[in-house]
Design a protein around this motif. Structure first.
Motif, PDB file in Angstrom:
ATOM      1  N   GLN A   1      -7.737  -6.989   1.301  1.00 11.45           N
ATOM      2  CA  GLN A   1      -7.003  -6.624   0.092  1.00 11.45           C
ATOM      3  C   GLN A   1      -7.271  -5.175  -0.335  1.00 11.45           C
ATOM      4  O   GLN A   1      -6.444  -4.574  -1.008  1.00 11.45           O
ATOM      5  CB  GLN A   1      -7.462  -7.554  -1.029  1.00 11.45           C
TER       6      GLN A   1
ATOM      7  N   GLN B   1      -7.600  -1.591   7.986  1.00 11.72           N
ATOM      8  CA  GLN B   1      -7.230  -2.955   7.614  1.00 11.72           C
ATOM      9  C   GLN B   1      -6.704  -3.772   8.795  1.00 11.72           C
ATOM     10  O   GLN B   1      -6.776  -5.004   8.805  1.00 11.72           O
ATOM     11  CB  GLN B   1      -6.142  -2.870   6.524  1.00 11.72           C
TER      12      GLN B   1
ATOM     13  N   ARG C   1      -6.662  -7.952   9.171  1.00 13.66           N
ATOM     14  CA  ARG C   1      -5.402  -8.582   8.762  1.00 13.66           C
ATOM     15  C   ARG C   1      -4.786  -9.357   9.928  1.00 13.66           C
ATOM     16  O   ARG C   1      -4.351 -10.488   9.784  1.00 13.66           O
ATOM     17  CB  ARG C   1      -4.430  -7.523   8.218  1.00 13.66           C
TER      18      ARG C   1
ATOM     19  N   THR D   1       0.593  -4.884  -9.215  1.00 10.68           N
ATOM     20  CA  THR D   1      -0.526  -4.459  -8.380  1.00 10.68           C
ATOM     21  C   THR D   1      -0.678  -2.945  -8.541  1.00 10.68           C
ATOM     22  O   THR D   1       0.250  -2.286  -9.001  1.00 10.68           O
ATOM     23  CB  THR D   1      -0.282  -4.827  -6.900  1.00 10.68           C
TER      24      THR D   1
ATOM     25  N   ARG E   1      -1.913   1.012  -7.061  1.00 10.62           N
ATOM     26  CA  ARG E   1      -2.189   1.923  -5.960  1.00 10.62           C
ATOM     27  C   ARG E   1      -2.619   3.263  -6.565  1.00 10.62           C
ATOM     28  O   ARG E   1      -2.381   3.506  -7.756  1.00 10.62           O
ATOM     29  CB  ARG E   1      -0.930   2.150  -5.095  1.00 10.62           C
TER      30      ARG E   1
ATOM     31  N   HIS F   1       0.134  -4.849   2.460  1.00 15.17           N
ATOM     32  CA  HIS F   1      -0.678  -5.749   1.632  1.00 15.17           C
ATOM     33  C   HIS F   1       0.112  -6.969   1.170  1.00 15.17           C
ATOM     34  O   HIS F   1      -0.302  -7.661   0.232  1.00 15.17           O
ATOM     35  CB  HIS F   1      -1.259  -5.005   0.429  1.00 15.17           C
TER      36      HIS F   1
ATOM     37  N   CYS G   1       1.556 -10.691   0.854  1.00 14.31           N
ATOM     38  CA  CYS G   1       0.766 -11.929   0.806  1.00 14.31           C
ATOM     39  C   CYS G   1       0.568 -12.553   2.187  1.00 14.31           C
ATOM     40  O   CYS G   1       1.524 -12.726   2.940  1.00 14.31           O
ATOM     41  CB  CYS G   1       1.491 -12.914  -0.093  1.00 14.31           C
TER      42      CYS G   1
END
Ligand code: HEM
Length: 394
Positions: free
Chosen positions: A82, A89, A93, A284, A286, A342, A344
């Motif tokens: 996350q 990542q 992921r 969200t 950033r 990112h 879900c």
């Protein structure tokens, strides 16, 4: 172009009673009057137009999730899928995505269906139930524990921990939430660590992940554990919230039952529309990695940008009749599950659980109706209920 921060004439207080009850009129006013607005208290840019939100989510080079890219330290325990951005990542992921795709989701769906039927039978035997506690929470816990392949902790104990972690997402608005959130996260980390040290035959998604990372170095192993924690806690709290919001919308829009009874094949599209219409994740954040223009506003390097999914999902430029539930809306590229790197990880699983609930409500003729005053939880990031009195009696 705006020279400095453009504070919106629209007052947006995500924790105000009126906003908690219905955020959409304020979000629409923001989107129409100042689609990129500086929020003095939250110290961030609020982004409300669908196209702008999509751009921020897609452009991870310019809009960082990982504060370390701007020299801001992050506690090691928070480094999960996350927070990490590409390319760091990618490994973790794809590890979780691959493990997710390898799960027998049909079997999982059947076991969730059995839990829902059992709970609905108990709910229908009482005139009124608190649907978050009696239905949404136990169903979400069974679904997440089943997916990960772990024994579910006791619901009462677990709900308290999860609640504190969820509230701490609003620590920017209320710093008093930081310390309880840290303690709850430590309890959660202990629980997750126990799943990685167990000697039993590993099953489910975590079993697969453990098997594939047996030889991973300490850094990668830590990312994996922290991601398991995010999946368990984030997945549980978001799914609980989504189940509650869905039940509330079904209870308040009586026409849905007739429409779905006539066209049961519509359920999968309908549950997606229900997430667009009143989804759990409101936004969200950033960080801008350089100076950039969004709309007609200059955002400076290091400034925080908050993408408001809830506003984007009601943008008339992206959705025809956005304030109306259109059960067969097609296409429906809403942002309720995020977008981009990112987005879900639990979308498919969440969609299945929501659809099973609606299918089972139709099948068992236990359609929800409002049975008292529903109370929203005082949280900004997650739209959910503290109390949801519902009757499931015919
Ligand atoms: C209806 C239920 C759900 C909704 C609406 C939802 C929504 C979202 C959204 C909007 C994001 C993106 C946040 C961002 O861009 O910062 C996200 C991320 C995530 N979700 Fe969900 N979620 C749901 C259920 C679940 C479930 C059941 C799981 C686990 C099984 C899960 C696991 C995750 C994870 C791990 C991430 C982080 C992904 C990353 O940053 O790479 N979610 N979710």
């Amino acid at each position: 172009m705006a020279a400095g921060p453009l504070t919106s004439p629209v007052r947006y207080d995500p924790l105000h009673e009126a906003t908690l009850a219905d955020p959409y009129p304020q979000l629409a006013a923001l989107r129409e009057q100042t689609p990129v607005a500086w929020h003095e208290v939250m110290e961030c840019w609020l982004i409300t137009r669908y196209e702008d939100c999509l751009r921020v989510l897609r452009d991870h080079a310019t809009f960082a999730r990982d504060p370390r890219r701007l020299g801001i330290p992050v506690p090691e325990a928070q480094l999960s899928v996350q927070i990490l951005d590409p390319p760091q990542q990618a490994g973790v992921r794809s590890l979780f995505m691959t493990a997710l795709h390898a799960q027998d989701l049909d079997a999982l769906q059947n076991s969730v269906d059995a839990v829902i039927r059992d709970r609905l039978q108990q709910c229908a035997a009482q005139p009124v139930v608190e649907a978050m506690r009696e239905l949404a929470q136990p169903v979400a816990l069974a679904a997440i524990a089943g997916l990960l392949g772990v024994s579910p902790p006791s619901l009462a104990e677990w709900a308290a921990i999860s609640d504190t972690v969820m509230r701490s997402m609003d620590a920017g608005l209320n710093p008093a939430l930081i310390e309880p959130g840290r303690r709850a996260r430590a309890q959660l980390s202990d629980l997750v660590a126990s799943w990685f040290t167990t000697t039993g035959r590993p099953t489910g998604l975590l079993g697969q992940v453990r098997a594939r990372t047996a030889d991973a170095g300490p850094e990668q192993a830590a990312y994996v554990r922290h991601t398991a924690r995010v999946m368990f806690q984030g997945g549980y709290s978001t799914l609980t919230a989504a189940l509650g919001n869905l039940l509330h919308t079904l209870a308040c829009h009586r026409g849905i039952r007739g429409a779905l009874s006539e066209r049961p094949g519509l359920v999968h599209r309908a549950v997606d529309e229900l997430v667009r219409f009143d989804g759990p994740v409101q936004g969200t954040t950033r960080l801008a990695t350089g100076d950039v223009t969004i709309g007609d506003v200059r955002v400076r390097r290091g400034e925080k940008v908050t993408v408001l999914f809830a506003a984007a999902n009601r943008d008339p430029a992206a959705f025809h009749l956005p304030d109306r539930l259109v059960l067969d809306r097609t296409p429906n590229r809403h942002l309720g599950y995020g977008w981009g790197t990112h987005a879900c990880l639990g979308t498919v699983m969440a969609q299945r659980v929501l659809a099973v609930l609606v299918d089972t409500l139709l099948d068992t003729q236990t359609w929800p109706s409002p049975a008292g005053t529903a109370v929203r939880r005082r949280t900004a990031t997650m739209r959910t209920f503290a109390r949801l009195p519902i009757s499931f009696q015919p």
